[in-house]
Design a protein around this motif. Sequence first.
Motif, PDB file in Angstrom:
ATOM      1  N   THR A 108       0.729  -1.246  -0.135  1.00  0.00           N
ATOM      2  CA  THR A 108       0.031  -0.036   0.043  1.00  0.00           C
ATOM      3  C   THR A 108       0.888   1.092  -0.185  1.00  0.00           C
ATOM      4  OG1 THR A 108      -1.852  -1.206   1.235  1.00  0.00           O
ATOM      5  CG2 THR A 108      -1.838   1.264   1.155  1.00  0.00           C
ATOM      6  N   VAL A 109       1.873   1.226   0.812  1.00  0.00           N
ATOM      7  CA  VAL A 109       2.708   2.285   1.160  1.00  0.00           C
ATOM      8  C   VAL A 109       3.626   2.861  -0.172  1.00  0.00           C
ATOM      9  CG1 VAL A 109       4.836   3.291   2.304  1.00  0.00           C
ATOM     10  CG2 VAL A 109       2.807   2.486   3.451  1.00  0.00           C
TER      11      VAL A 109
ATOM     12  N   ILE B 196      -8.142  -4.857  10.608  1.00  0.00           N
ATOM     13  CA  ILE B 196      -9.556  -4.804   9.987  1.00  0.00           C
ATOM     14  C   ILE B 196      -9.827  -3.404   9.442  1.00  0.00           C
ATOM     15  CG2 ILE B 196     -12.024  -5.476   9.822  1.00  0.00           C
ATOM     16  CD1 ILE B 196     -11.292  -7.556  12.139  1.00  0.00           C
ATOM     17  N   THR B 197      -9.900  -2.548  10.302  1.00  0.00           N
ATOM     18  CA  THR B 197     -10.076  -1.314  10.088  1.00  0.00           C
ATOM     19  C   THR B 197      -9.441  -0.612   9.024  1.00  0.00           C
ATOM     20  OG1 THR B 197     -11.052  -1.101  12.367  1.00  0.00           O
ATOM     21  CG2 THR B 197     -10.772   1.202  11.023  1.00  0.00           C
ATOM     22  N   TYR B 198      -7.931  -0.867   9.145  1.00  0.00           N
ATOM     23  CA  TYR B 198      -6.922  -0.463   8.192  1.00  0.00           C
ATOM     24  C   TYR B 198      -7.423  -0.928   6.805  1.00  0.00           C
ATOM     25  CZ  TYR B 198      -2.584   0.871   5.883  1.00  0.00           C
ATOM     26  OH  TYR B 198      -1.614   1.359   5.214  1.00  0.00           O
ATOM     27  N   ILE B 199      -7.495  -2.440   6.646  1.00  0.00           N
ATOM     28  CA  ILE B 199      -7.764  -2.914   5.459  1.00  0.00           C
ATOM     29  C   ILE B 199      -9.054  -2.208   4.851  1.00  0.00           C
ATOM     30  CG2 ILE B 199      -8.633  -4.899   4.180  1.00  0.00           C
ATOM     31  CD1 ILE B 199      -6.913  -6.486   6.458  1.00  0.00           C
ATOM     32  N   GLN B 200     -10.030  -1.975   5.394  1.00  0.00           N
ATOM     33  CA  GLN B 200     -11.421  -1.495   5.009  1.00  0.00           C
ATOM     34  C   GLN B 200     -11.011  -0.096   4.426  1.00  0.00           C
ATOM     35  OE1 GLN B 200     -13.591  -2.275   8.491  1.00  0.00           O
ATOM     36  NE2 GLN B 200     -14.754  -3.645   7.391  1.00  0.00           N
ATOM     37  N   ALA B 201     -10.297   0.729   5.309  1.00  0.00           N
ATOM     38  CA  ALA B 201      -9.935   2.017   5.091  1.00  0.00           C
ATOM     39  C   ALA B 201      -8.971   2.241   3.671  1.00  0.00           C
ATOM     40  CB  ALA B 201      -9.191   2.766   6.195  1.00  0.00           C
ATOM     41  N   VAL B 202      -8.414   1.261   3.460  1.00  0.00           N
ATOM     42  CA  VAL B 202      -7.276   1.350   2.176  1.00  0.00           C
ATOM     43  C   VAL B 202      -8.237   0.890   1.102  1.00  0.00           C
ATOM     44  CG1 VAL B 202      -5.470   0.156   1.065  1.00  0.00           C
ATOM     45  CG2 VAL B 202      -5.163   0.720   3.319  1.00  0.00           C
ATOM     46  N   TYR B 203      -9.003  -0.142   1.231  1.00  0.00           N
ATOM     47  CA  TYR B 203     -10.092  -0.332   0.168  1.00  0.00           C
ATOM     48  C   TYR B 203     -10.768   0.729  -0.122  1.00  0.00           C
ATOM     49  CZ  TYR B 203     -13.838  -2.581  -2.339  1.00  0.00           C
ATOM     50  OH  TYR B 203     -14.739  -2.612  -3.391  1.00  0.00           O
ATOM     51  N   LEU B 204     -11.629   1.349   0.937  1.00  0.00           N
ATOM     52  CA  LEU B 204     -12.536   2.615   0.765  1.00  0.00           C
ATOM     53  C   LEU B 204     -11.655   3.712  -0.208  1.00  0.00           C
ATOM     54  CD1 LEU B 204     -15.162   4.141   0.907  1.00  0.00           C
ATOM     55  CD2 LEU B 204     -14.517   4.736   3.124  1.00  0.00           C
ATOM     56  N   ALA B 205     -10.372   4.017   0.197  1.00  0.00           N
ATOM     57  CA  ALA B 205      -9.526   5.235  -0.158  1.00  0.00           C
ATOM     58  C   ALA B 205      -9.279   4.746  -1.759  1.00  0.00           C
ATOM     59  CB  ALA B 205      -8.500   5.341   0.605  1.00  0.00           C
ATOM     60  N   GLU B 206      -9.298   3.592  -2.168  1.00  0.00           N
ATOM     61  CA  GLU B 206      -8.871   3.434  -3.231  1.00  0.00           C
ATOM     62  C   GLU B 206      -9.922   3.114  -4.256  1.00  0.00           C
ATOM     63  OE1 GLU B 206      -5.454   0.587  -4.199  1.00  0.00           O
ATOM     64  OE2 GLU B 206      -4.237   1.327  -2.442  1.00  0.00           O
TER      65      GLU B 206
ATOM     66  N   LEU C 154     -17.703  -1.703   0.530  1.00  0.00           N
ATOM     67  CA  LEU C 154     -17.518  -2.227   2.015  1.00  0.00           C
ATOM     68  C   LEU C 154     -18.772  -3.305   2.261  1.00  0.00           C
ATOM     69  CD1 LEU C 154     -16.256   0.995   3.662  1.00  0.00           C
ATOM     70  CD2 LEU C 154     -14.982  -0.976   3.116  1.00  0.00           C
ATOM     71  N   ALA C 155     -19.790  -3.055   1.651  1.00  0.00           N
ATOM     72  CA  ALA C 155     -20.921  -4.096   2.056  1.00  0.00           C
ATOM     73  C   ALA C 155     -20.568  -5.335   1.654  1.00  0.00           C
ATOM     74  CB  ALA C 155     -22.290  -3.586   1.525  1.00  0.00           C
ATOM     75  N   ASN C 156     -19.559  -5.573   1.084  1.00  0.00           N
ATOM     76  CA  ASN C 156     -19.316  -6.843   0.230  1.00  0.00           C
ATOM     77  C   ASN C 156     -17.991  -7.397   0.615  1.00  0.00           C
ATOM     78  OD1 ASN C 156     -18.505  -8.986  -1.569  1.00  0.00           O
ATOM     79  ND2 ASN C 156     -19.091  -8.096  -3.184  1.00  0.00           N
ATOM     80  N   PRO C 157     -17.794  -8.097   1.964  1.00  0.00           N
ATOM     81  CA  PRO C 157     -16.569  -8.536   2.537  1.00  0.00           C
ATOM     82  C   PRO C 157     -15.598  -9.289   1.816  1.00  0.00           C
ATOM     83  CG  PRO C 157     -18.479  -9.095   4.047  1.00  0.00           C
ATOM     84  CD  PRO C 157     -19.173  -8.389   2.746  1.00  0.00           C
ATOM     85  N   ARG C 158     -16.254 -10.213   0.976  1.00  0.00           N
ATOM     86  CA  ARG C 158     -15.490 -10.929  -0.064  1.00  0.00           C
ATOM     87  C   ARG C 158     -14.678  -9.897  -0.973  1.00  0.00           C
ATOM     88  NH1 ARG C 158     -13.382 -15.756   0.156  1.00  0.00           N
ATOM     89  NH2 ARG C 158     -11.815 -14.687  -0.415  1.00  0.00           N
ATOM     90  N   LYS C 159     -15.398  -9.089  -1.416  1.00  0.00           N
ATOM     91  CA  LYS C 159     -14.734  -8.163  -2.553  1.00  0.00           C
ATOM     92  C   LYS C 159     -13.755  -7.510  -1.624  1.00  0.00           C
ATOM     93  CE  LYS C 159     -15.877  -4.773  -6.006  1.00  0.00           C
ATOM     94  NZ  LYS C 159     -16.937  -4.187  -6.416  1.00  0.00           N
ATOM     95  N   VAL C 160     -13.811  -7.030  -0.629  1.00  0.00           N
ATOM     96  CA  VAL C 160     -12.578  -6.279   0.241  1.00  0.00           C
ATOM     97  C   VAL C 160     -11.575  -7.129   0.503  1.00  0.00           C
ATOM     98  CG1 VAL C 160     -12.193  -5.086   2.297  1.00  0.00           C
ATOM     99  CG2 VAL C 160     -14.339  -4.621   1.018  1.00  0.00           C
TER     100      VAL C 160
END
Length: 145
Positions: free
Chosen positions: A54-55, A82-92, A99-105
């Motif tokens: 990510t970095v 978990i929060t970090y993974i979701q935040a990176v996913y959301l940012a990208e 975010l409502a699709n955990p499999r996708k994240v």
Amino acid sequence: MSSNPFASYNVELPEAYAERIRSYCSTGGKNVSSEIAPFERQVDFWFFAFVLATVEGLDLVKPSKTYNATQAHILSSNSERITYIQAVYLAESESLDGLANPRKVWDFACQRAHAGVPRLIQILSDTDQKPLWNFLDVIDNSVRA
């Protein structure tokens, strides 16, 4: 403790790097110092590979063969991951709906971690010093940047 939307999934790592990854982890009763095996568990290696990719802005990678390092329910003990993974996913992705699709994240997180694995192994295997110090140098340089 917060809910873990990834609990039913597996932490997968590229099979091609299995032995190298295990050599940098102290699980399994190995009697090695943290200077040689700076990660306690393979999930810790996986997560740092995710952060590193990510970095460094590495492209997602989907390896052809993977192995199951552990179940993702282990992330429940480190809910900030978990929060970090979701935040990176959301940012990208810029998609709240995603975010409502955990499999996708989770697929995104695994592919991002897979991108970081070869780079992390490269860092750890630098022959100038022991793996822990190579690892800490990268963190230090990242913080200073």
